[in-house]
Design an enzyme around this catalytic site. Sequence first.
Site, PDB file in Angstrom:
ATOM      1  N   ALA A  42     -14.198 -53.533  14.327  1.00  0.00           N
ATOM      2  CA  ALA A  42     -14.047 -52.699  12.775  1.00  0.00           C
ATOM      3  C   ALA A  42     -13.027 -51.626  13.229  1.00  0.00           C
ATOM      4  CB  ALA A  42     -15.222 -52.398  12.136  1.00  0.00           C
ATOM      5  N   ASN A  43     -12.433 -51.144  12.237  1.00  0.00           N
ATOM      6  CA  ASN A  43     -11.856 -49.470  12.368  1.00  0.00           C
ATOM      7  C   ASN A  43     -12.612 -48.915  11.722  1.00  0.00           C
ATOM      8  OD1 ASN A  43      -9.548 -51.091  13.438  1.00  0.00           O
ATOM      9  ND2 ASN A  43      -7.927 -50.090  11.936  1.00  0.00           N
ATOM     10  N   ARG A  44     -12.576 -47.508  12.085  1.00  0.00           N
ATOM     11  CA  ARG A  44     -13.217 -46.482  11.258  1.00  0.00           C
ATOM     12  C   ARG A  44     -12.514 -45.924  10.264  1.00  0.00           C
ATOM     13  NH1 ARG A  44     -16.624 -43.736  14.866  1.00  0.00           N
ATOM     14  NH2 ARG A  44     -16.003 -44.091  17.140  1.00  0.00           N
ATOM     15  N   SER A  45     -13.160 -46.424   9.175  1.00  0.00           N
ATOM     16  CA  SER A  45     -12.464 -45.963   7.898  1.00  0.00           C
ATOM     17  C   SER A  45     -13.692 -46.013   6.809  1.00  0.00           C
ATOM     18  CB  SER A  45     -11.436 -46.880   7.203  1.00  0.00           C
ATOM     19  OG  SER A  45     -11.218 -46.862   5.929  1.00  0.00           O
TER      20      SER A  45
END
Length: 219
Positions: free
Chosen positions: A29-32
Amino acid sequence: EAPKPLAGRTAIVTSGPTHEPIDPVRYIANRSSGRQGHAIAAALAKLGAKVTLISGPVTIADPAGAETLHVETAEEMLQVVLSHLPADIAVMVAAVADWRVASAAGQKIKKQQGEAPPPLFLTENPDILKTVGHHPQRPKLVVGFAAETQDVETNGRAKLERKRADMIVANDVSPETGVMGGSRNRVKIITAGGTDEWPDLTKDEVADRLAALIAARLG
Ligand code: C5P
């Protein structure tokens, strides 16, 4: 009653990260946090737009005034976005994972005593903003984001062209800025006409200003 300059307009907003499965229990995942994208969906709705928010996995609440659809992966997000064309406005805020695991395992990958860790083979995910920007049913106004840790304006302007967006909201997400997961944001608005630097604002203020700018550009 507040003025509703976007009454009769439809808007698609993406927000949050995507989760790309490795196996049934693990993901990339991405950090968001989804805070900026959700705030933009709410701000467009306040101005009268009919907003569909397409969100990856987040822990924050669905915003008031928008229809929120939840997805997991980039491929799912793309399909749901395309199913909502035509639309007048597209604001792609999601931090989409650039890659996914080429063939996710159907069962949990077991740790084997004494064996080397398994390799991950990645394949490219679809670029949702670029697909929308080049689509035959391209919305009248296509807005992208550019989260960068260096050369914010150069990278943002390259994205404007490559993805055929009308506007790129570029920000510095270096860890020391506290933007990621935080409540404040400092952005540059990049268009064909030039670059506008906004002051340090809350994400809600950025959303309200951006919605007003979108309404002004649509006339
Ligand atoms: O190329 P980059 O990921 O930095 O571009 C950021 C912009 O493109 C954001 O608006 C993001 O939502 C969008 N994007 C997308 N699909 C991808 C990658 C990025 O919609 N696969």
